[in-house]
Enzyme design. Structure first.
Site, PDB file in Angstrom:
ATOM      1  N   SER A 146       0.797  -1.226   0.000  1.00  0.00           N
ATOM      2  CA  SER A 146       0.000   0.000   0.000  1.00  0.00           C
ATOM      3  C   SER A 146       0.830   1.278   0.000  1.00  0.00           C
ATOM      4  O   SER A 146       0.408   2.285  -0.570  1.00  0.00           O
ATOM      5  CB  SER A 146      -0.946   0.020   1.199  1.00  0.00           C
ATOM      6  OG  SER A 146      -0.220  -0.107   2.401  1.00  0.00           O
ATOM      7  N   ASP A 183      -4.501   7.494   8.143  1.00  0.00           N
ATOM      8  CA  ASP A 183      -5.650   6.614   8.415  1.00  0.00           C
ATOM      9  C   ASP A 183      -5.383   5.509   9.425  1.00  0.00           C
ATOM     10  O   ASP A 183      -6.106   4.534   9.469  1.00  0.00           O
ATOM     11  CB  ASP A 183      -6.144   6.001   7.103  1.00  0.00           C
ATOM     12  CG  ASP A 183      -5.096   5.090   6.482  1.00  0.00           C
ATOM     13  OD1 ASP A 183      -3.990   4.984   7.050  1.00  0.00           O
ATOM     14  OD2 ASP A 183      -5.376   4.482   5.436  1.00  0.00           O
ATOM     15  N   HIS A 193      -1.300   4.456   7.295  1.00  0.00           N
ATOM     16  CA  HIS A 193      -0.575   5.135   6.212  1.00  0.00           C
ATOM     17  C   HIS A 193      -0.317   6.599   6.558  1.00  0.00           C
ATOM     18  O   HIS A 193      -0.990   7.169   7.408  1.00  0.00           O
ATOM     19  CB  HIS A 193      -1.368   5.037   4.909  1.00  0.00           C
ATOM     20  CG  HIS A 193      -1.700   3.630   4.532  1.00  0.00           C
ATOM     21  ND1 HIS A 193      -2.959   3.097   4.684  1.00  0.00           N
ATOM     22  CD2 HIS A 193      -0.924   2.638   4.053  1.00  0.00           C
ATOM     23  CE1 HIS A 193      -2.946   1.829   4.295  1.00  0.00           C
ATOM     24  NE2 HIS A 193      -1.725   1.525   3.913  1.00  0.00           N
TER      25      HIS A 193
END
Ligand SMILES: *[C@@H]1O[C@H](CO)[C@@H](O)[C@H](O)[C@H]1NC(C)=O
Ligand SMILES: *[C@@H]1O[C@H](CO)[C@@H](O)[C@H](O)[C@H]1NC(C)=O
Ligand SMILES: *[C@@H]1O[C@H](CO)[C@@H](O)[C@H](O)[C@H]1NC(C)=O
Ligand SMILES: *[C@@H]1O[C@H](CO)[C@@H](O)[C@H](O)[C@H]1NC(C)=O
Length: 391
Positions: free
Chosen positions: A50, A354, A357
Site C-alpha cells: 500500500s 488513516d 498510512h
C-alpha cells in the site's frame, strides 16, 4: 505544497554554467577524477504494497473511498493517503509522470513505467490465520506479472498503431529504476495471528530470503538499478498501538517490541542486500532505511511542522483516533445516527492519515530525507541510484 521543484534557469546562467562545466571537465580529465553524473532513468518499475500503491488494488479488488485523495487530487485515486505518496515524489524528481498500475486496464499509459504494487501485498503467502485480510497479489505474482509485461509490451510495440505508443521501449527495462516497498504486511499478518512476537521475529530471515530471491530474478532479466525501502516503524502506527495497548512504549510512545521486530527485519534485509551486491557485479543496489526517516517524524515532529504524530487524522475513537471497525472513509452508527469517518481539519500538519498510512505532508518529508542518501546503504542519493561504486 510548493511546485517549484525545478529551479528556473536563465540563458545567462546557462552560458555561465557551460563555461563552468567546461572547466570542470578539463580539470576532471586532467586529474582523472571519476565523474559521477546523475542517473537518467527513463522509467520506474515498482513492486510493493500500500505504501507504493498508485491504484492497483482500486483497479482490481476494492475501491478506495473519500476522503482518500482529498488534499491533492480532490478525489480518491487509489492511493492510501490524502494525497501523493513517496513513489509519486520519486517519479516527479526524475521528471516522470505518475506510475500507472499494471492492473489498471482502462486507457493506461505505461511508456515511462509500471507499478505492480497493491495494498495488502506480502512477500510470502500468508501461512497463519490472521485477523486481517491481505492482497492476493504477493511479490511472486507481481514478478510473474512483470515477466508478462516485459514480453507483451514489446509484442504490442512491434505491432505499431495506437497502443504501441503506450508501451515502454525495450531498452527502458535495463535502464529503469526498480523500486520496492514491501514486507510490512508479512509482519502485520503475523502480529494479528496467534504467533508470539518471538515467533514472528524468528520468521524474518525466511521472508527476507524470498524478497532477495526476486531481486536476483529481476537482475537476471536485465534490471540493474534497485532502490529498496526497509519497513517502517510499525510500532508507531495507531493500528498497532490501539490493538496492543499493553505493549511496552518507547520514549516517544511507540510500541517498542513491535518496532524491534521491524528493526530485525531491516537489519536482515540490509545484510542480505550487502551480500547480493557482491553476487551481482552489475547491480546498483540501494538499501533505503525508511524506518529511521519515518521514525524521526515521531521523535521530533515539531522540527518538521507536525503535531499529534501518533494520532490518526482520519479515524475514529480512542487515544489514537483509530478503531478496527471504523475505517477512514467508512460510516459507523453511534446512538442510532450515521457518522462518516472523515478527515481532520489540517492533514498537512499531521503524520498519520488513516491509522496505517502517512499523509501527503509526511510522505513529502520522508521523500526529502531518503532522497539525500543520508539514510541509505550505500549513502547513495536517489539521483545516483544507478551508480554501483558509491561508498
Ligand atoms: C504517454 O506518456 C508519455 C510520457 O508522459 C507521453 O509522452 C505520451 O504522449 C503519452 N501517450 C498518450 C497517448 O497519452
Ligand atoms: C495457532 O492456531 C492454530 C489453529 O488456529 C494452531 O494450529 C496453531 O498451533 C496455533 N499456533 C500457536 C503458535 O499457538
Ligand atoms: C529477533 O531476532 C534477532 C536475531 O535472532 C535477535 O537479535 C533479537 O533480539 C530478536 N528480537 C526480538 C524482539 O525478539
Ligand atoms: C479523528 O477523526 C475524525 C474523523 O472521524 C476527525 O474529524 C478528527 O479531527 C480526528 N481527530 C484528530 C485529533 O485528528
Amino acid at each position: 505544497m510548493s511546485l517549484m521543484q525545478f529551479p528556473i534557469i536563465t540563458n545567462f546562467q546557462i552560458s555561465v554554467m557551460s563555461s563552468l562545466v567546461l572547466i570542470v571537465l578539463c580539470v576532471a580529465t586532467a586529474t582523472a577524477v571519476r565523474a559521477t553524473p546523475h542517473c537518467d532513468f527513463p522509467a520506474i518499475i515498482n513492486l510493493g504494497a500500500s505504501n507504493s500503491d498508485t491504484g492497483g488494488l482500486a483497479a482490481s479488488l476494492l475501491a478506495v473511498p473519500p476522503p482518500y485523495g482529498e488534499t491533492y487530487f480532490h478525489t480518491p485515486v487509489g492511493r492510501f493517503s490524502d494525497g501523493r505518496i513517496i513513489l509519486d515524489f520519486i517519479a516527479r524528481s526524475f521528471g516522470l509522470p505518475y506510475i500507472s498500475p499494471y492492473l489498471d486496464s482502462l486507457g493506461t499509459n505505461f511508456s515511462t513505467g509500471v507499478n505492480f504494487a497493491t495494498a495488502g501485498s506480502t512477500i510470502k503467502p500468508i501461512q497463519v490465520q490472521s485477523r486481517l485480510t491481505f492482497s492476493p497479489f504477493i511479490l511472486g505474482i507481481q514478478f510473474t506479472q512483470f515477466k508478462r509485461f516485459k514480453t507483451k509490451t514489446q509484442v504490442i510495440r512491434n505491432q505499431g498503431g495506437v497502443f504501441a505508443t503506450l508501451m515502454p521501449k525495450q531498452e527502458y527495462f535495463d535502464r529503469a529504476l526498480y523500486t520496492f516497498d514491501i514486507g510490512q504486511n508479512d509482519l502485520t499478518a503475523m502480529f494479528f495471528s496467534n504467533m508470539t512476537l518471538q515467533q514472528v521475529n524468528a520468521s524474518v530471515p525466511d521472508i527476507v530470503k524470498t524478497f532477495t530471491s526476486y531481486i536476483k530474478n529481476l537482475y537476471d532479466m536485465g534490471a540493474r538499478s534497485f532502490w529498496i525501502h526497509s519497513t517502517g516503524p510499525l510500532g508507531c502506527l495507531p493500528q498497532i498501538m490501539t490493538n496492543f495497548p499493553f505493549a511496552e512504549r518507547d520514549a516517544y510512545g511507540c510500541a517498542k517490541p513491535y518496532n524491534e521486530v521491524c528493526q530485525n527485519f531491516n537489519l536482515n534485509l540490509k545484510e542480505a542486500l550487502a551480500q547480493l551486491r557482491k553476487e551481482l557485479p552489475l547491480a546498483a543496489i540501494t538499501y533505503v532505511d525508511i524506518y529511521s526517516a519515518k521514525y524521526s517524524l515521531f521523535s521530533d515532529p515539531k522540527k518538521y511542522g507536525f503535531e499529534y504524530p501518533l494520532v490518526s487524522c482520519c479515524g475514529y475513537g480512542g487515544k489514537y483516533n483509530f478503531s478496527n471497525n471504523a475505517p477512514c472513509g467508512g460510516t459507523i452508527k453511534e446512538n442510532g445516527a450515521d457518522i462518516f469517518v472523515g478527515s481532520c481539519p489540517n492533514p498537512h500538519v499531521r503524520v498519520i492519515w488513516d491509522g496505517t498510512h502517512f499523509t501527503e505532508a509526511a510522505n513529502k518529508v520522508v521523500f526529502d530525507l531518503i532522497s539525500t542518501g543520508a539514510f541509505n546503504d550505500p549513502r547513495s542519493p536517489l539521483k545516483m541510484a544507478c551508480q554501483r561504486n558509491i561508498t
